[in-house]
Design a protein around this motif. Structure first.
Motif, PDB file in Angstrom:
ATOM      1  N   ASP A 145       0.838  -1.196   0.000  1.00  0.00           N
ATOM      2  CA  ASP A 145       0.000   0.000   0.000  1.00  0.00           C
ATOM      3  C   ASP A 145       0.873   1.245   0.000  1.00  0.00           C
ATOM      4  N   TRP A 182      -3.012   4.111 -11.843  1.00  0.00           N
ATOM      5  CA  TRP A 182      -3.038   3.516 -10.501  1.00  0.00           C
ATOM      6  C   TRP A 182      -1.893   2.505 -10.360  1.00  0.00           C
ATOM      7  N   HIS A 192       1.711   2.986  -8.123  1.00  0.00           N
ATOM      8  CA  HIS A 192       2.046   1.966  -7.119  1.00  0.00           C
ATOM      9  C   HIS A 192       3.391   1.305  -7.428  1.00  0.00           C
ATOM     10  N   ASN A 223       6.364   3.603  -6.799  1.00  0.00           N
ATOM     11  CA  ASN A 223       6.570   3.680  -5.350  1.00  0.00           C
ATOM     12  C   ASN A 223       7.269   2.416  -4.835  1.00  0.00           C
ATOM     13  N   TYR A 224       6.873   1.261  -5.325  1.00  0.00           N
ATOM     14  CA  TYR A 224       7.487  -0.008  -4.922  1.00  0.00           C
ATOM     15  C   TYR A 224       8.986  -0.002  -5.242  1.00  0.00           C
ATOM     16  N   GLY A 256      -0.245  -4.833 -12.018  1.00  0.00           N
ATOM     17  CA  GLY A 256      -0.517  -4.563 -10.617  1.00  0.00           C
ATOM     18  C   GLY A 256      -0.874  -5.810  -9.826  1.00  0.00           C
TER      19      GLY A 256
END
Length: 148
Positions: free
Chosen positions: A8, A38, A42, A45-46, A122
């Motif tokens: 998250d 989206w 994510h 960021n990972y 994702g």
């Protein structure tokens, strides 16, 4: 938006004119929140928070010209020498990862010559390391952590 198979992340989302926008810290602006965006936010960021790749070497939606046609890589990470290290192709969660997806990122890599290719929707993630000598990619269990 759907929960992804990624950690998250706290994302800044706002509504304007009945549409959702997400703040992209790389492009430093609000971007229309699509399923692909989206996934892109994510996964970026990972790579930065969990694999320790520097944000300063990370570019989203980098344009490239391929056969006189403008294309865009979803995520491109450079090494400290300024050459492409990783290309990430992001798809929406409901898009199945197929050979066509790998062909797409391989075409981009003909121009960029990155060492690693990642394809994700994702939910599923595929990691490849280039074997330039044999002109193929080798699947990995995970992408290595950043190592300058």
């Amino acid at each position: 938006m759907q929960k992804l198979n990624l950690p998250d992340v706290e994302l800044k989302i706002k509504s304007k004119e009945n549409k959702l926008f997400i703040f992209d810290p790389f492009r430093k602006k609000d971007i229309l929140l699509t399923p692909e965006e989206w996934v892109r936010q994510h996964f970026a960021n990972y790579l930065i928070c969990y694999k320790n790749y520097p944000a300063s070497l990370t570019v989203l939606e980098k344009e490239l010209i391929l056969n006189n046609t403008k294309k865009r890589t979803d995520i491109l990470i450079y090494n400290t020498l300024g050459t492409p290290e990783i290309i990430v192709e992001c798809k929406a969660m409901d898009v199945k990862i197929t050979q066509n997806t790998f062909d797409q990122i391989a075409r981009y890599n003909l121009k960029l010559n990155a060492n690693y290719l990642i394809v994700t929707n994702g939910l599923e993630h595929y990691f490849c390391q280039m074997d330039f000598k044999n002109q193929q990619y080798v699947f990995l269990k995970d992408i290595p952590n950043y190592n300058p």
